[in-house]
Design a protein around this motif. Structure first.
Motif, short mmCIF file in Angstrom:
data_model
loop_
_atom_site.label_atom_id
_atom_site.label_comp_id
_atom_site.label_asym_id
_atom_site.label_seq_id
_atom_site.Cartn_x
_atom_site.Cartn_y
_atom_site.Cartn_z
N GLU A 85 0.83 -1.20 0.00
CA GLU A 85 0.00 0.00 0.00
C GLU A 85 0.87 1.25 0.00
O GLU A 85 0.58 2.23 -0.70
CB GLU A 85 -0.92 0.00 1.23
CG GLU A 85 -2.07 -0.98 1.14
CD GLU A 85 -2.90 -1.00 2.42
OE1 GLU A 85 -2.49 -0.33 3.40
OE2 GLU A 85 -3.93 -1.70 2.44
N ARG A 86 1.96 1.22 0.75
CA ARG A 86 2.84 2.38 0.87
C ARG A 86 3.57 2.68 -0.43
O ARG A 86 3.92 3.84 -0.70
CB ARG A 86 3.85 2.18 2.00
CG ARG A 86 3.22 2.21 3.37
CD ARG A 86 4.27 2.27 4.46
NE ARG A 86 3.67 2.28 5.78
CZ ARG A 86 4.37 2.44 6.90
NH1 ARG A 86 5.68 2.60 6.86
NH2 ARG A 86 3.75 2.44 8.07
N ILE A 87 3.84 1.66 -1.22
CA ILE A 87 4.55 1.89 -2.48
C ILE A 87 3.58 1.88 -3.66
O ILE A 87 4.00 1.83 -4.81
CB ILE A 87 5.69 0.88 -2.70
CG1 ILE A 87 5.16 -0.56 -2.74
CG2 ILE A 87 6.76 1.05 -1.62
CD1 ILE A 87 6.26 -1.58 -3.00
N ASP A 88 2.27 1.95 -3.35
CA ASP A 88 1.23 2.12 -4.37
C ASP A 88 1.22 0.98 -5.38
O ASP A 88 1.16 1.20 -6.59
CB ASP A 88 1.43 3.47 -5.09
CG ASP A 88 0.19 3.86 -5.88
OD1 ASP A 88 -0.91 3.42 -5.52
OD2 ASP A 88 0.33 4.61 -6.87
N LEU A 89 1.28 -0.24 -4.87
CA LEU A 89 1.17 -1.43 -5.71
C LEU A 89 0.07 -2.33 -5.15
O LEU A 89 -0.02 -2.51 -3.94
CB LEU A 89 2.49 -2.21 -5.75
CG LEU A 89 3.65 -1.60 -6.54
CD1 LEU A 89 4.91 -2.44 -6.34
CD2 LEU A 89 3.32 -1.50 -8.02
N LYS A 90 -0.72 -2.90 -6.05
CA LYS A 90 -1.78 -3.82 -5.64
C LYS A 90 -1.26 -5.24 -5.68
O LYS A 90 -0.78 -5.71 -6.71
CB LYS A 90 -2.99 -3.68 -6.57
CG LYS A 90 -4.17 -4.56 -6.17
CD LYS A 90 -5.36 -4.30 -7.08
CE LYS A 90 -6.51 -5.25 -6.77
NZ LYS A 90 -6.99 -5.10 -5.39
#
Length: 216
Positions: A85-90
């Motif tokens: 979530e912090r690195i904007d990946l699902k």
């Protein structure tokens, strides 16, 4: 469409690829007399250090510039889900979202490091053995998010580092036991069992161990 981060380093947490990066060694130099790459460092039960007491460290690199390793049995409160979530990946659905991120050590403890099985090529990666690689670039996590990541991996925050001669001195003062690493312990064994399992590679029962030095 979201811009790809491939080729960039892990941002939150992540690594800055710059002078002093742990994967960058200036020149080939002379091989260290004692090379503990692909070994476990096992903290002696007598070690009272608040950071390293009770730990097992996987050594990724050992040369004339010092030693780089990752603690493999000290989980943080952060999970894979939170990290991604912090690195904007699902995350792809097959990934264990509750798997803990390890505290790899006190050096650069706001940045991410990944131990994993080799296979794909990543932009900033060190192959330690045919079973273990060490990657600092975000493309390995992008591959995981896409369902195409390494089959086995350990993600850590921070790493453990020793200057030239420092670890050898700690070993001589009975701070650590050393033994050739077993990737099954590194990747597959439950975290709480890794210390005892590493000791048993030496044929040692931790409950019976004194402060005497010993290494393989």
């Amino acid at each position: 469409m979201k811009k790809s981060k491939i080729g960039k380093t892990l941002p939150v947490p992540g690594l800055l690829q710059e002078a002093g990066d742990p994967l960058e060694s200036p020149g080939s130099g002379m091989a260290a007399t004692l090379n503990l790459a692909n070994h476990f460092l096992i903290a002696m039960p007598s070690m009272q250090d608040p950071v390293f007491g009770g730990t097992v460290v996987y050594v990724c690199e050992h040369n004339e510039n010092g030693v780089l390793g990752v603690v493999i049995n000290k989980p943080t409160d952060m999970t894979m889900e939170v990290l991604f979530e912090r690195i904007d990946l699902k995350l792809e659905s097959s990934v264990d979202v509750d798997a803990p991120i390890m505290f790899g050590g006190p050096v650069q403890d706001d940045r991410g490091f990944v131990l994993h099985t080799p296979g794909q090529r990543y932009s900033s990666s060190l192959t330690v053995t045919e079973d273990v690689a060490f990657t600092t670039s975000i493309d390995v996590l992008e591959a995981v998010a896409a369902g195409d990541g390494p089959p086995r991996m350990l993600v850590s925050i921070g790493y453990s580092g020793w200057s030239p001669g420092q670890l050898e001195d700690e070993i001589s003062r009975n701070g650590w036991l050393t033994v050739g690493a077993d990737p099954e312990i590194l990747f597959n064994l439950p975290i709480e069992e890794r210390y005892t399992a590493a000791m048993r590679l030496l044929g040692i029962d931790p409950l019976m161990l004194t402060s005497e030095a010993g290494h393989a």
